[in-house]
Design an enzyme around this catalytic site. Structure first.
Site, short mmCIF file in Angstrom:
data_model
loop_
_atom_site.label_atom_id
_atom_site.label_comp_id
_atom_site.label_asym_id
_atom_site.label_seq_id
_atom_site.Cartn_x
_atom_site.Cartn_y
_atom_site.Cartn_z
N GLU A 69 0.81 -1.22 0.00
CA GLU A 69 0.00 0.00 0.00
C GLU A 69 0.84 1.28 0.00
O GLU A 69 0.53 2.24 0.70
CB GLU A 69 -0.94 0.01 1.22
C1 ACM Z 1 -1.98 -5.39 4.20
O1 ACM Z 1 -3.03 -5.91 4.64
N1 ACM Z 1 -1.94 -4.11 3.92
C2 ACM Z 1 -0.78 -6.18 3.99
#
Ligand code: ACM
Length: 493
Positions: free
Chosen positions: A306
């Site tokens: 992310e």
């Molecule tokens: C995640 O759940 N951002 C690895």
């Protein structure tokens, strides 16, 4: 036989029952394990159970000099882990647990504890008889890596909570605790070269509470406690995104030289380290060196998920410089599967957290590069997902995860092709998790379900049998003080 994870081979002898008697003794080739077992058995039985030196005790814990015939582990990633195979032999006279390593012997002891009545998990004297069904068990894990992750950044949890979590993992033969030590909301590990990370970056959490961090002494204490229970800690510093807490502590890590305020919300994707700043790599190198020095285990996790405020070019530039810094510490890189886009570091492990039957391009790249794979499919093993619409905490972006959903899948067929799967890990993110009771509610009963997915051979396990075995563990968790989710599909007693 209600053992979880279900053992690889069980040969019952219905004509035989062992009964632990008041004058029983324990003999152990492992000094730690003799005391460990006695400490667990004395309170519920009320027996003295001395740990003795002479052979012929009622409970014999035997370290074998060589591999157990027919029980040798033959699993991926074995070079990172010891042989964990064991046998338990139960006759009318005695119980003999044999392992080739301390780890194997430890798992044999866990099986023995589960073969005893569930009242053995009480901490006050209970009525016997303390019987163990006769026969022989030969067991070894399917996967070398059987883990859980706890996010101590969104909400901070002290070392005593983590020790109890380690206890719970180890009772189900799980051997890795991955700690998500940094995120936008908090930095949780002391770093001598950058002290404000912990004191400033660790001073808050989701909702604005006081947060906290682990001193190096506390972290070392946890490492040792876990190691005695054959649990390896995998520390994660999430980069290049998820770094707001670090940015609040050091203005010079920010491209504009201005530290942002602490973040106490639950959004993701708004922070990044500067891939073009030299200071970034000094910072990362020093943090990784100190983390490696705290870590006897083989892995350092560098996050990589992310990074929505990092351009794809910057992401690759950052990861291609940072992965070799991990290798330079002598550790192996683990990252969320987005690191598949970056160059492959030798031995790298890509942690798959996808949510669909088809892996995305980053995971496809990881597979094409031959990365080892750690499976954390979000719609199966994310412990922070609600069980159903009524679960009082948790998220639902990957769906609701019942016990059956967490249990009823095969790690070998989750991804296309024949990936090098080293194991399974169940992450517990803590945006909505504030207390140990919250951890327990989301982890039980799904954690034991995932433990069986990771340990037991696929042909030995099926949902109807697991459901029945799992039901008998509810009273054990109650004795542990674990308030679990009473999943309606389980025939609880
Ligand atoms: C995640 O759940 N951002 C690895």
């Amino acid at each position: 036989m209600n053992v979880i994870p279900v053992p690889a081979e069980v040969v019952p002898d219905p004509s035989v029952t062992f009964t632990l008697r008041p004058d029983a003794t324990i003999r152990s080739d492992s000094a730690f394990l003799g005391g460990y077992l006695a400490d667990l058995l004395r309170p519920p039985t009320g027996y003295a159970l001395p740990v003795v030196e002479v052979a012929g005790a009622a409970i014999e814990l035997v370290l074998l000099p060589a591999a157990i015939e027919g029980a040798r582990s033959n699993i991926s990633g074995i070079s990172d882990f010891p042989d964990e195979s064991y046998t338990v032999e139960v006759t009318a006279e005695r119980v003999t647990v044999r392992g080739r390593t301390e780890a194997g012997l430890f798992y044999g002891v866990q099986t023995l504890l589960q073969l005893l009545p569930s009242t053995v998990d009480a901490r006050t004297v209970q009525d016997g008889p303390w019987t163990v069904p006769g026969g022989r068990i030969v067991d070894r894990p399917r996967y070398a890596y059987r883990g859980a992750m706890l996010d101590v950044s969104r909400h901070f949890f002290g070392v005593e909570v983590l020790k109890r979590f380690v206890d719970r993992l180890s009772r189900y033969k799980m051997n890795v605790l991955h700690l998500h030590l940094s995120d936008d909301q908090g930095w949780r590990i002391a770093v001598d070269a950058w002290p404000r990370l912990a004191t400033v970056g660790g001073a808050s959490q989701v909702g604005g509470g006081p947060g906290g961090h682990y001193t190096k002494a506390q972290y070392a204490e946890l490492v040792a406690y876990a190691a005695a229970r054959h649990v390896t800690l995998v520390p994660e510093i999430d980069m290049p995104g998820h770094v707001n807490a670090a940015l609040t502590a050091y203005p010079e890590l920010n491209r504009d030289g201005v530290a942002p305020p602490p973040y106490t919300g639950v959004d993701v994707g708004f922070s990044t380290l500067g891939a073009d700043l030299d200071v970034t790599y000094t910072f990362v190198r020093q943090v990784l060196e100190e983390l490696a020095a705290l870590t006897p285990g083989p892995y350092l996790h560098i996050g990589g998920d992310e990074a929505l405020s990092t351009s794809p070019e910057d992401y690759l530039a950052f990861m291609n410089r940072v992965q070799p810094l991990v290798t330079a510490t002598g550790k192996t890189v683990v990252g969320w599967h987005q690191i598949g886009a970056a160059d492959r570091e030798p031995g790298r492990i890509a942690q798959y957290w996808g949510n669909t039957p088809d892996p995305d391009n980053d995971m496809r790249a990881a597979l094409a590069k031959g990365d080892r794979v750690l499976l954390s499919p979000a719609n199966r093993v994310y412990l922070d997902m609600k069980y159903d619409a009524d679960t009082r905490i948790g998220l639902d972006w990957a769906g609701h995860i019942t016990v059956r959903t967490a249990y009823d899948w095969d790690p070998a067929t989750l991804l296309p092709g024949t990936p090098d799967v080293i194991g399974v890990e169940a992450p517990l993110w803590t945006e909505t998790v504030e207390t140990e009771a919250d951890i327990d509610l989301l982890a039980f009963p799904r954690l034991p379900a995932v433990a069986e997915v990771a340990w037991s051979p696929q042909p030995a396990r099926d949902w109807p049998a697991f459901r029945a075995r799992l039901a008998t563990h509810g009273p054990r968790w109650t004795h542990w003080g674990v308030g679990f989710h009473p999943d309606p599909e389980i025939p609880w007693p």
